[in-house]
Design an enzyme around this catalytic site. Structure first.
Site, PDB file in Angstrom:
ATOM      1  N   GLY A  29       0.838  -1.195   0.000  1.00  0.00           N
ATOM      2  CA  GLY A  29       0.000   0.000   0.000  1.00  0.00           C
ATOM      3  C   GLY A  29       0.867   1.236   0.000  1.00  0.00           C
ATOM      4  O   GLY A  29       2.098   1.158   0.068  1.00  0.00           O
ATOM      5  N   LEU A  30       0.231   2.388  -0.058  1.00  0.00           N
ATOM      6  CA  LEU A  30       0.942   3.652  -0.125  1.00  0.00           C
ATOM      7  C   LEU A  30       1.721   3.938   1.165  1.00  0.00           C
ATOM      8  O   LEU A  30       1.439   3.362   2.218  1.00  0.00           O
ATOM      9  CB  LEU A  30      -0.045   4.796  -0.372  1.00  0.00           C
ATOM     10  CG  LEU A  30      -0.803   4.779  -1.704  1.00  0.00           C
ATOM     11  CD1 LEU A  30      -1.884   5.849  -1.699  1.00  0.00           C
ATOM     12  CD2 LEU A  30       0.157   4.992  -2.873  1.00  0.00           C
ATOM     13  N   SER A  31       2.690   4.840   1.067  1.00  0.00           N
ATOM     14  CA  SER A  31       3.368   5.333   2.255  1.00  0.00           C
ATOM     15  C   SER A  31       2.343   5.965   3.196  1.00  0.00           C
ATOM     16  O   SER A  31       1.436   6.679   2.755  1.00  0.00           O
ATOM     17  CB  SER A  31       4.414   6.389   1.849  1.00  0.00           C
ATOM     18  OG  SER A  31       5.073   6.910   2.968  1.00  0.00           O
ATOM     19  N   ALA A  51       0.025   4.397   4.730  1.00  0.00           N
ATOM     20  CA  ALA A  51      -1.252   3.676   4.717  1.00  0.00           C
ATOM     21  C   ALA A  51      -1.497   2.929   6.025  1.00  0.00           C
ATOM     22  O   ALA A  51      -2.638   2.601   6.367  1.00  0.00           O
ATOM     23  CB  ALA A  51      -1.297   2.695   3.545  1.00  0.00           C
ATOM     24  N   LYS A  61       0.862   0.223   7.005  1.00  0.00           N
ATOM     25  CA  LYS A  61       1.419  -1.120   6.854  1.00  0.00           C
ATOM     26  C   LYS A  61       2.300  -1.525   8.034  1.00  0.00           C
ATOM     27  O   LYS A  61       2.138  -2.614   8.597  1.00  0.00           O
ATOM     28  CB  LYS A  61       2.236  -1.220   5.552  1.00  0.00           C
ATOM     29  CG  LYS A  61       1.444  -0.914   4.287  1.00  0.00           C
ATOM     30  CD  LYS A  61       2.300  -1.023   3.037  1.00  0.00           C
ATOM     31  CE  LYS A  61       3.452  -0.032   3.022  1.00  0.00           C
ATOM     32  NZ  LYS A  61       3.010   1.382   3.055  1.00  0.00           N
ATOM     33  N   SER A  62       3.245  -0.685   8.395  1.00  0.00           N
ATOM     34  CA  SER A  62       4.170  -1.026   9.487  1.00  0.00           C
ATOM     35  C   SER A  62       3.445  -1.117  10.811  1.00  0.00           C
ATOM     36  O   SER A  62       3.707  -2.016  11.618  1.00  0.00           O
ATOM     37  CB  SER A  62       5.301   0.009   9.568  1.00  0.00           C
ATOM     38  OG  SER A  62       6.108  -0.028   8.408  1.00  0.00           O
ATOM     39  N   SER A  65       5.915  -1.746  -2.279  1.00  0.00           N
ATOM     40  CA  SER A  65       5.921  -2.673  -3.422  1.00  0.00           C
ATOM     41  C   SER A  65       4.861  -2.276  -4.449  1.00  0.00           C
ATOM     42  O   SER A  65       3.863  -2.964  -4.611  1.00  0.00           O
ATOM     43  CB  SER A  65       5.729  -4.122  -2.963  1.00  0.00           C
ATOM     44  OG  SER A  65       4.701  -4.270  -2.015  1.00  0.00           O
TER      45      SER A  65
END
Length: 204
Positions: free
Chosen positions: A36-38, A40, A42-43, A110
């Site tokens: 996904g986008l920066s 978003a 994810k981390s 990615s």
């Protein structure tokens, strides 16, 4: 970089199989590939899920985009070629960790479908679960915890995904999560359920 090993490099098989190691840990090795986008989320999701799985007695680890670039991939930039190599290396590491019996959670932008498909091929479709963190660009840009969107809008950060470089959303993700609509606890629970879907020998 050579695409295939040199002739003098020979694969040595061991006496302990991936199935043996998975059986010892009592779990089905998987790689959850969060894309996904920066900004978003994810981390945040990856590390929260790691905490949850660890508390449930599961052996797992996170491969995070920024963290990996501090060591293994510190020599890579953000050109298309470097991004492709970044994903290839991470997929190889995830495969080795899956072979060791671990559950792997990755958090990488990615942005290109072809690179994610290559990661799936390296890791193996039986272990690879693609999770699209679909938080809208406007929300990600409003968060902008690292100031990257602001830099990209000012032309100070070239090839930035979502602004000056495209993001290709998954067409058939195993799970889609919008962190603008879900609480962290709700999203983590959906990820845990994904891991325990039919086919997992020992649900988390």
């Amino acid at each position: 970089m050579s695409p295939t090993p040199a002739p003098q490099i020979v694969w040595h098989g061991g006496q302990v199989s991936p199935a043996d190691r998975a059986g010892l840990l009592g779990q089905q090795p998987r790689t959850l590939w969060l894309t996904g986008l920066s900004a978003a989320g994810k981390s945040t999701l990856a590390f929260a899920l790691e905490r949850e799985l660890h508390d449930r007695g599961r052996a797992c680890t996170v491969l995070d985009g920024d963290n990996v670039r501090h060591g293994l991939n510190r020599n890579l930039g953000f050109s298309p070629a470097d991004r492709r190599e970044n994903i290839r290396r991470i997929a190889e590491v995830a495969r080795l960790m899956n072979d060791a019996g671990l559950i792997v959670i990755t958090a990488f932008i990615s942005p290109w479908r072809a690179d994610r498909a290559a990661a799936r091929a390296i890791i193996g479709a039986e272990c690879f679960l693609e999770v699209y963190v679909s938080t809208p660009l406007a929300v990600c840009e409003a968060r902008d915890p690292k100031g990257f969107y602001g830099q990209a809008r000012r032309g100070e950060l070239p090839d930035f995904t979502g602004v000056s470089s495209p993001y290709e959303a998954p067409e058939e993700a195993d799970l889609t999560l919008d962190t603008a609509q879900l609480s962290l606890a709700e999203a983590v629970e959906q990820l845990a359920r994904l891991l325990s879907r039919p086919g997992a020998d020992s649900p988390p």
